[in-house]
Scaffold this active site. Sequence first.
Site, PDB file in Angstrom:
ATOM      1  N   LYS A 131      33.369  20.849  26.103  1.00 26.55           N
ATOM      2  CA  LYS A 131      32.187  21.560  25.623  1.00 26.55           C
ATOM      3  C   LYS A 131      31.271  20.592  24.876  1.00 26.55           C
ATOM      4  O   LYS A 131      30.070  20.535  25.126  1.00 26.55           O
ATOM      5  CB  LYS A 131      32.634  22.709  24.712  1.00 26.55           C
ATOM      6  CG  LYS A 131      31.503  23.594  24.278  1.00 26.55           C
ATOM      7  CD  LYS A 131      32.000  24.730  23.407  1.00 26.55           C
ATOM      8  CE  LYS A 131      30.799  25.365  22.718  1.00 26.55           C
ATOM      9  NZ  LYS A 131      31.164  26.362  21.717  1.00 26.55           N
ATOM     10  N   GLU A 166      40.029  12.314  22.951  1.00 26.20           N
ATOM     11  CA  GLU A 166      41.062  12.268  24.002  1.00 26.20           C
ATOM     12  C   GLU A 166      40.428  12.358  25.387  1.00 26.20           C
ATOM     13  O   GLU A 166      40.769  11.619  26.312  1.00 26.20           O
ATOM     14  CB  GLU A 166      42.032  13.449  23.832  1.00 26.20           C
ATOM     15  CG  GLU A 166      42.884  13.410  22.581  1.00 26.20           C
ATOM     16  CD  GLU A 166      42.262  14.167  21.417  1.00 26.20           C
ATOM     17  OE1 GLU A 166      41.017  14.234  21.325  1.00 26.20           O
ATOM     18  OE2 GLU A 166      43.030  14.681  20.581  1.00 26.20           O
ATOM     19  N   GLY A 173      35.353  27.295  22.534  1.00 29.80           N
ATOM     20  CA  GLY A 173      36.254  26.604  23.460  1.00 29.80           C
ATOM     21  C   GLY A 173      37.453  27.448  23.860  1.00 29.80           C
ATOM     22  O   GLY A 173      37.781  27.582  25.042  1.00 29.80           O
ATOM     23  N   ARG A 174      38.121  28.071  22.888  1.00 28.97           N
ATOM     24  CA  ARG A 174      39.358  28.808  23.207  1.00 28.97           C
ATOM     25  C   ARG A 174      39.078  30.169  23.827  1.00 28.97           C
ATOM     26  O   ARG A 174      40.021  30.880  24.190  1.00 28.97           O
ATOM     27  CB  ARG A 174      40.225  28.941  21.955  1.00 28.97           C
ATOM     28  CG  ARG A 174      39.508  29.568  20.794  1.00 28.97           C
ATOM     29  CD  ARG A 174      40.263  29.405  19.477  1.00 28.97           C
ATOM     30  NE  ARG A 174      39.475  29.888  18.341  1.00 28.97           N
ATOM     31  CZ  ARG A 174      38.547  29.179  17.710  1.00 28.97           C
ATOM     32  NH1 ARG A 174      38.267  27.940  18.112  1.00 28.97           N
ATOM     33  NH2 ARG A 174      37.876  29.677  16.702  1.00 28.97           N
ATOM     34  N   GLU A 208      43.988  28.850  15.980  1.00 28.11           N
ATOM     35  CA  GLU A 208      42.711  28.155  15.746  1.00 28.11           C
ATOM     36  C   GLU A 208      41.638  29.171  15.348  1.00 28.11           C
ATOM     37  O   GLU A 208      40.707  28.855  14.603  1.00 28.11           O
ATOM     38  CB  GLU A 208      42.270  27.359  16.982  1.00 28.11           C
ATOM     39  CG  GLU A 208      41.152  26.384  16.672  1.00 28.11           C
ATOM     40  CD  GLU A 208      40.873  25.382  17.787  1.00 28.11           C
ATOM     41  OE1 GLU A 208      41.294  24.230  17.692  1.00 28.11           O
ATOM     42  OE2 GLU A 208      40.208  25.780  18.766  1.00 28.11           O
ATOM     43  N   HIS A 232      68.254  31.508  24.719  1.00 24.92           N
ATOM     44  CA  HIS A 232      69.251  30.450  24.492  1.00 24.92           C
ATOM     45  C   HIS A 232      68.676  29.350  23.602  1.00 24.92           C
ATOM     46  O   HIS A 232      69.210  28.254  23.551  1.00 24.92           O
ATOM     47  CB  HIS A 232      69.703  29.886  25.844  1.00 24.92           C
ATOM     48  CG  HIS A 232      70.291  30.948  26.717  1.00 24.92           C
ATOM     49  ND1 HIS A 232      71.616  31.322  26.653  1.00 24.92           N
ATOM     50  CD2 HIS A 232      69.717  31.801  27.614  1.00 24.92           C
ATOM     51  CE1 HIS A 232      71.840  32.307  27.501  1.00 24.92           C
ATOM     52  NE2 HIS A 232      70.694  32.633  28.092  1.00 24.92           N
ATOM     53  N   LYS A 281      40.344  14.592  12.535  1.00 22.61           N
ATOM     54  CA  LYS A 281      39.630  13.709  13.483  1.00 22.61           C
ATOM     55  C   LYS A 281      38.988  12.557  12.724  1.00 22.61           C
ATOM     56  O   LYS A 281      39.034  11.396  13.143  1.00 22.61           O
ATOM     57  CB  LYS A 281      38.519  14.486  14.207  1.00 22.61           C
ATOM     58  CG  LYS A 281      38.997  15.524  15.197  1.00 22.61           C
ATOM     59  CD  LYS A 281      37.798  16.172  15.889  1.00 22.61           C
ATOM     60  CE  LYS A 281      38.193  17.393  16.683  1.00 22.61           C
ATOM     61  NZ  LYS A 281      37.056  18.157  17.190  1.00 22.61           N
TER      62      LYS A 281
HETATM   63  O1  F6P Z   1      40.680  21.196  18.683  1.00 23.70           O
HETATM   64  C1  F6P Z   1      39.345  21.335  18.384  1.00 23.70           C
HETATM   65  C2  F6P Z   1      38.520  21.656  19.598  1.00 23.70           C
HETATM   66  O2  F6P Z   1      37.192  21.597  19.249  1.00 23.70           O
HETATM   67  C3  F6P Z   1      38.855  23.017  20.226  1.00 23.70           C
HETATM   68  O3  F6P Z   1      38.247  24.073  19.586  1.00 23.70           O
HETATM   69  C4  F6P Z   1      38.397  22.818  21.618  1.00 23.70           C
HETATM   70  O4  F6P Z   1      38.951  23.756  22.480  1.00 23.70           O
HETATM   71  C5  F6P Z   1      38.905  21.406  21.880  1.00 23.70           C
HETATM   72  O5  F6P Z   1      38.743  20.735  20.643  1.00 23.70           O
HETATM   73  C6  F6P Z   1      38.183  20.669  22.963  1.00 23.70           C
HETATM   74  O6  F6P Z   1      36.816  20.538  22.671  1.00 23.70           O
HETATM   75  P1  F6P Z   1      35.775  20.089  23.765  1.00 23.70           P
HETATM   76  O7  F6P Z   1      35.763  21.091  24.844  1.00 23.70           O
HETATM   77  O8  F6P Z   1      34.469  20.004  23.047  1.00 23.70           O
HETATM   78  O9  F6P Z   1      36.213  18.731  24.281  1.00 23.70           O
END
Ligand code: F6P
Length: 524
Positions: free
Chosen positions: A203, A209, A263-264, A349, A380, A491
Amino acid sequence: MSEKTIINTLSKLAATPSSSSLIRLFDDEPSRLQRLSIQAPGLYADFSKQKVDEKSLNALLAYAEARNLGGFFAAMRAGEVVNPTEHRAAQHMALRAPKGENFTALGTNISETVANERARMRAFADDIRNGKRQGVTGRAIRTLVHIGIGGSDLGPRLLMQALKRYHAPGIDLRFAANLDAADINDALSGCDPEATLVIVVSKSFSTAETLANAQVARAWLVQHLGEDAPTLHMAAVSTNLAATADFGITDDNVFAMHDWVGGRYSLWSSVGLSVMAALKEGAFEDMLAGAAAMDAHALTTPVAQNAPLLSGLIQFWNRNFLHMQSRAIVPYAARLALLPSYLQQLIMESNGKSVRADGTPADLVASPVIFGAEGTNAQHAFFQQLHQGPDPASVDFIGFIADQEHNPGHHHGVLANMLAQSRALMGGSPAPKDAPHKNFTGNRPSTTLLMDALSPFSLGALLAFYEHETVTQAVLCGINPFDQWGVELGKHVALEVLSHLEKNTTQGMDASTAALIKRITHPR
Ligand code: F6P
C-alpha cells in the site's frame, strides 16, 4: 442509562454465581440455544457455550446502544471519517459490494473507481490464466511471485491455501514476505524467468521487507532476461504511484489501492490480484459475494441477532469482565492453517491499543492475545493448557459440514473431535480420588462457527464476520481500529540499529543491545 452505570452493572453480573457455571446456564434458560445461535450468511454461529446469561446479554446490548454501535457502522458505510488519527474513511465494504450500490469516501463517490479497478484486475487475471500475457521472449506467464507483507500478504496466502480445490490449472503462485533472504530465494527457486511475473504489493510502497525482496526479484529478472524484463515481468499494487514508477514498473501494470482501505482490511482490493489469476474464473468474485452478504447482515440486523456484532459484544465481555486474556482460533480444516495468523493481524493490529480515539487513556481492553492452529493438530499442541491451565481462554471452533475430501471416516472424526473439545471444555470432569492431576474444571467458554463447505463464498463471509466483530470491540472500547501507530517505533529503531551494525558502532545503544551488536559484528 449512562455508559458508566452499565459498566458497573456488567462488573457486578460477572461476579454473580450464575455467570460462573455454563452447565447451570443451560439448565436455567430453556431458550438459551435459540437466543444465542444465529444463522448468518455462510455460517451458523453458536454462542450458547459462552458465559453470558440473559441479564449480562441485556446489559451488553444496552452498552452497545449507549456506545451508538449501530451509528458507527452507519458512519462507516457512509464513508465518514472513522479513522480520526489519519483522517480517513474505512470503506473495505465498498470493495465487495454488489453492482448498483453506491459508496463514497469523505463525500467523494468511489463506486466507479472500484468497478473500473475490478474490471482491470479481471482482464489482467484472465489474460494470465488464458496464456495471453507473455514475457519478453514470447512465453506465456505461468508463475506468479507475490511479494508483500502483513495485510499485503496474509490474506492472499490464506486464500490460496484455503481454496486449493479452486486453483486454476497450470498457474503456480508463490509468496515472499520475510526480510530473511531465504524467503525470496525459496520463492524464486526453480522458477523459469521467461514465464514468471512478479507482483509487488505494498500500500505504501515504502515497506522495507517488500522493497528489499522486490529488488532481489528485479535483479533476478534483469540477470536472466535483460534490462527491459521488468516492463513485462513486474506488476505492482499500491497507493503510491510515484514510487511504483520510480521502481520502473509500467503504469499499465500498476493497480491502485486507496487510503480509504487499511492494509489488514484490503484483501478484497487489487491486493487479491495474484489470487484472482491463480483461482478458477469467478472464485474471487464468489468470495467477495460472501463478504458482501455478511456486510448486509451486519448492517441491517438488530444487534441481538447480528452474528458478528453479538460476537464482538461477547468477546468484549470475556476480555473486560471475565478477564480472559487470550483467545484461541481453531479451524477444524487443514487448509485453514493460516487463518490464525491472518486473524492475529486483523484483531491485534486493529485493537491492541491503550489510547481511545479521542486521545484519552483506554480503561477497557479491545483485544486479547490471539493464537491458534488448525484442529486436530492443535489438540496435540496447546489444548493441555486450554483444558487445565490456570488462565482460561475463549476458543473459536470453526467446522465444515460438507465432506469435500470424500472420506467420511476422516470427516466424521474431525467434526467429532471439534464437538467433543467444546463439550469437554464446558463440562469438565472431576478428578478421581487421589488423582488431582486428572481434574478438569470445565466451565471454559467457546463459540462454534459451523459452515456448509470451505468455499469462496463461505470464506468471504467468515473473514467479513471477523472484520465486523473486530470493529465492534473497538467501538465498545472507544478505540480506533483502523490505524497502527504501534508498528512505527520498531521500524525507526531498526534503521538506527542497522546503521550501527553496518558501521560496527554502538554509540547511544543500551548495554544489552551494544553487547549483542558486538557479538554479531565480532563473532567469537
Ligand atoms: O505492519 C505494519 C503495516 O503497515 C501493516 O499495517 C500493513 O499491512 C503492512 O505493514 C504492509 O504495509 P504495505 O502494504 O504498505 O507494504
